[in-house]
Design a protein around this motif. Structure first.
Motif, PDB file in Angstrom:
ATOM      1  N   SER A 198       0.852  -1.185   0.000  1.00 51.57           N
ATOM      2  CA  SER A 198       0.000   0.000   0.000  1.00 51.57           C
ATOM      3  C   SER A 198       0.886   1.233   0.000  1.00 51.57           C
ATOM      4  O   SER A 198       1.936   1.251   0.653  1.00 51.57           O
ATOM      5  CB  SER A 198      -0.906   0.033   1.233  1.00 51.57           C
ATOM      6  N   ARG A 205      -4.441   7.222  -1.240  1.00 52.46           N
ATOM      7  CA  ARG A 205      -3.877   5.926  -0.850  1.00 52.46           C
ATOM      8  C   ARG A 205      -4.238   4.874  -1.889  1.00 52.46           C
ATOM      9  O   ARG A 205      -5.378   4.826  -2.370  1.00 52.46           O
ATOM     10  CB  ARG A 205      -4.404   5.506   0.531  1.00 52.46           C
ATOM     11  N   THR A 207      -3.833   0.601  -2.666  1.00 55.42           N
ATOM     12  CA  THR A 207      -3.450  -0.737  -2.219  1.00 55.42           C
ATOM     13  C   THR A 207      -3.447  -1.659  -3.429  1.00 55.42           C
ATOM     14  O   THR A 207      -4.481  -1.825  -4.091  1.00 55.42           O
ATOM     15  CB  THR A 207      -4.421  -1.275  -1.158  1.00 55.42           C
TER      16      THR A 207
END
Length: 256
Positions: A198, A205, A207
């Motif tokens: 991640s 963000r 992942t």
């Protein structure tokens, strides 16, 4: 198509999953030889090399003295040796390096945590140190260790300080969690099931998907690529480096 000599059942399954490029074989000459990672796996690698193997795969090697691995590095020359390291998967490392390409600066801080049962602790610790090496981008050296915590610094233009914590447990799942803080915040969650990367940047963000290919199939494919490309690999040298630091760190970790 290349022959694969494998007594490890999971690798025989991996061969069956790669029918266009591999087949099971008995003759080690010119074949990819799978060596079980028991206490004498270094001897197995030497025997395969002497038999004329085109490449050697070591299946989940137990922790041995770094000097034994270093001797293999010195003696085997350009023979490709691929190491199956479940908590330091090659594809997860590649994912990390790809998403961090935009991060020109080295991370300011690296932190790695390892939790494992006593029976697997040395192997998990070695892979945790491998993540510390990958994240820091330099050669890690031990500054201080005690009570399950180690302070690491990196040479060769690596990151800032790094901290490693390692805990032996009586029961539970083995796991490595790693974090680097810099222009890109990177987090790795590595377990027997694979690794997840991640990243966090000013825009959000991300992942990446968990890799679902088996450890054995991944390592066998890497061996095929090494044979086809006629190139040496760095797996053994990296294992020796990680094993050396792991031995120093483990002296400061209480035993159950």
């Amino acid at each position: 198509m290349i022959g694969v000599v494998a007594e490890v059942e999971s690798y025989r399954v991996a061969v069956a999953e790669l029918p266009l490029s591999t087949r099971l074989a008995d003759d080690r000459a010119g074949a990819i030889v799978v060596v079980e990672g028991t206490a004498r796996w270094c001897d197995g690698v030497r025997a395969a090399a002497e038999a004329g193997a085109a490449a050697v795969v070591v299946s989940r090697p137990v922790a041995v003295g770094a000097e034994l691995v270093e001797a293999l590095v010195a003696d085997l020359g350009s023979l490709p040796v691929l190491i199956e390291r479940p908590f330091l998967r090659h594809d997860t490392v590649a994912d990390l390096r790809r998403v961090r390409d935009a991060d020109a600066a080295r991370p300011a801080v690296v932190a790695v945590d390892a939790v494992a049962a006593a029976s697997t602790f040395d192997v998990v610790l070695r892979d945790a140190i491998g993540w510390l090496r990958v994240l820091s981008g330099g050669r890690p050296t031990l500054k201080a260790a005690g009570d399950g915590t180690a302070l690491i610094e990196t040479a060769d233009g690596g990151s800032g300080p790094a901290v490693l914590t390692a805990v032996r447990v009586l029961a539970g799942s083995d796991r490595v969690n790693a974090l680097s803080l810099g222009e890109v915040r990177a987090e790795i969650d590595a377990s027997e099931a694979g690794g997840v990367v991640s990243t966090t940047t000013p825009i959000g963000r991300t992942t990446l998907p968990r890799r679902h290919e088996s450890h054995e199939r991944l390592t066998l494919r890497r061996a095929l690529d090494a044979v086809a490309g006629g190139s040496a690999t760095t797996d053994l040298a990296e294992l020796a480096e990680d094993a050396h630091l792991a031995a120093l760190v483990s002296r400061g970790i209480p035993r159950l």
